[in-house]
Design a protein around this motif. Structure first.
Motif, PDB file in Angstrom:
ATOM      1  N   LEU B   2      -3.019  27.413  43.877  1.00 17.95           N
ATOM      2  CA  LEU B   2      -1.569  27.554  43.884  1.00 17.95           C
ATOM      3  C   LEU B   2      -0.877  26.514  42.994  1.00 17.95           C
ATOM      4  O   LEU B   2       0.153  26.787  42.401  1.00 17.95           O
ATOM      5  CB  LEU B   2      -1.117  27.347  45.338  1.00 17.95           C
ATOM      6  N   TYR B   3      -1.483  25.324  42.906  1.00 19.03           N
ATOM      7  CA  TYR B   3      -0.789  24.210  42.284  1.00 19.03           C
ATOM      8  C   TYR B   3      -0.885  24.199  40.765  1.00 19.03           C
ATOM      9  O   TYR B   3      -0.139  23.506  40.097  1.00 19.03           O
ATOM     10  CB  TYR B   3      -1.317  22.886  42.828  1.00 19.03           C
ATOM     11  N   TYR B   4      -1.847  24.948  40.210  1.00 21.89           N
ATOM     12  CA  TYR B   4      -1.990  24.974  38.753  1.00 21.89           C
ATOM     13  C   TYR B   4      -1.124  26.063  38.153  1.00 21.89           C
ATOM     14  O   TYR B   4      -0.777  27.040  38.812  1.00 21.89           O
ATOM     15  CB  TYR B   4      -3.447  25.234  38.365  1.00 21.89           C
ATOM     16  N   ALA B   5      -0.819  25.917  36.861  1.00 24.06           N
ATOM     17  CA  ALA B   5      -0.160  26.990  36.135  1.00 24.06           C
ATOM     18  C   ALA B   5      -1.045  28.229  36.252  1.00 24.06           C
ATOM     19  O   ALA B   5      -2.269  28.117  36.260  1.00 24.06           O
ATOM     20  CB  ALA B   5       0.044  26.594  34.679  1.00 24.06           C
ATOM     21  N   GLU B   6      -0.425  29.404  36.293  1.00 20.77           N
ATOM     22  CA  GLU B   6      -1.156  30.629  36.594  1.00 20.77           C
ATOM     23  C   GLU B   6      -2.360  30.861  35.672  1.00 20.77           C
ATOM     24  O   GLU B   6      -3.464  31.147  36.164  1.00 20.77           O
ATOM     25  CB  GLU B   6      -0.187  31.823  36.569  1.00 20.77           C
ATOM     26  N   VAL B   8      -4.195  28.774  34.175  1.00 19.25           N
ATOM     27  CA  VAL B   8      -5.232  27.787  34.488  1.00 19.25           C
ATOM     28  C   VAL B   8      -5.938  28.194  35.788  1.00 19.25           C
ATOM     29  O   VAL B   8      -7.173  28.173  35.873  1.00 19.25           O
ATOM     30  CB  VAL B   8      -4.624  26.364  34.592  1.00 19.25           C
TER      31      VAL B   8
END
Lengths: 199, 199
Positions: B2-6, B8
């Motif tokens: 959830l925390y990374y850019a999509e 990535v």
């Protein structure tokens, strides 16, 4: 390599360039990918290219993001008085997972390492300095790694930022939770003693 | 994730599907690929798709090849009286590296495993049988792995091929060269004793 069909050799060669992937692992991965359906293989290939093409650095915090500014910098719910400085985008995720930090971030993309020719110009320090004039900002938390390079970076940033009248803090060193005193190294133990707090 | 850019997150997810790659390794690989130049990343992506698009099974020996028939089957210098049957294209390479086998190959693409639903129809056995009518052929060497499945496959092939008047041999079991008698398992030692040869 000679013995495989050329496209297979090429794939093994490319996979061997990945960190921690030796020739045997590269072969195993290559034949795994060959056994997958074409669409699965294409999905991986596309993800590799997309990760390059569809992400950029947030112009404010230098984190990897799809849209600029990133969702941390956009989010007005976050505490604008705090900036947490980290070495790597992965560190942002590690801190987010604590669910206890709600300030902003700044990603340096490395740490000072004269041995590897990484000076302040190679890091996103200029970009950090330009953010420090924000009227909301009160504290910069330096969360670089507890390594020689990370500590040097922290010391460098502190010397740079403190004169601007901002509070600069460093994350605590000490025993990892669940760790064992007996197996802790001396330096960690020393830091744990220094950082003791009244109960 | 959830925390990374999509893009990535997506790359990490795709990399996690590789064998032996857990979430941490997938993250490490993803960020390695992001640090590479775009052209390096594209080279890997292209190699993955090309390996799928530019290789096929040799219509004779079922090995992976760019052109059909493959260079082993085309090569008239090779001993047409021998076919070495292996489970996997990697086994062909392993045998080629001995530089001492100059016959033909046949790749089964697996071994009999009722537990996993792999019967004779799932392997390239029909294709092997159709090659056995060649007037040059005298011996079929079964070099399937020394596992339960590999042995079952060898026994199955022997029962099928022997009635056709061809010699069917199995590669020897015994102690690996450089191995230690003390550490050899009982079954291997038993096979090494059974397979003893006069000096």
């Amino acid at each position: 390599m000679l013995y495989y069909a050329e496209p297979v050799s090429k794939l093994i060669e490319e996979l061997s360039k990945l960190p921690g992937v030796g020739p045997k692992t590269a072969q195993r991965l290559a034949f795994f990918l060959l056994r997958q359906s074409r669409s699965d293989a294409v999905a991986l290939a596309r993800a590799i290219v997309d990760a390059h093409d569809k992400t950029k650095y947030c112009s404010s915090c230098m984190n990897l993001t799809e849209r600029d500014p990133c969702r941390f910098c956009c989010d007005e719910q976050r505490d604008q008085s705090l900036i947490c400085v980290v070495e790597d985008p992965r560190d942002v995720v590690a801190i987010e997972k604590t669910r206890d930090y709600h300030g902003l971030y700044h990603v340096l993309h490395g740490s000072l390492s004269p041995m590897e020719g990484i000076g302040p110009e190679q890091l996103k320090i200029k970009e950090l300095m330009s953010r420090l004039s924000s009227p909301h900002l009160r504290e910069v938390i330096v969360a670089s790694n507890p390594t020689v390079e990370g500590e040097a970076t922290a010391a460098y940033l502190a010397r740079l930022i403190k004169p601007m009248g901002l509070k600069v803090t460093r994350i605590a060193h000490g025993l990892p939770v669940g760790g064992d005193l007996e197996y802790a190294d001396q330096v960690t133990l020393l830091r744990a003693l220094e950082g003791r707090r009244e109960l």
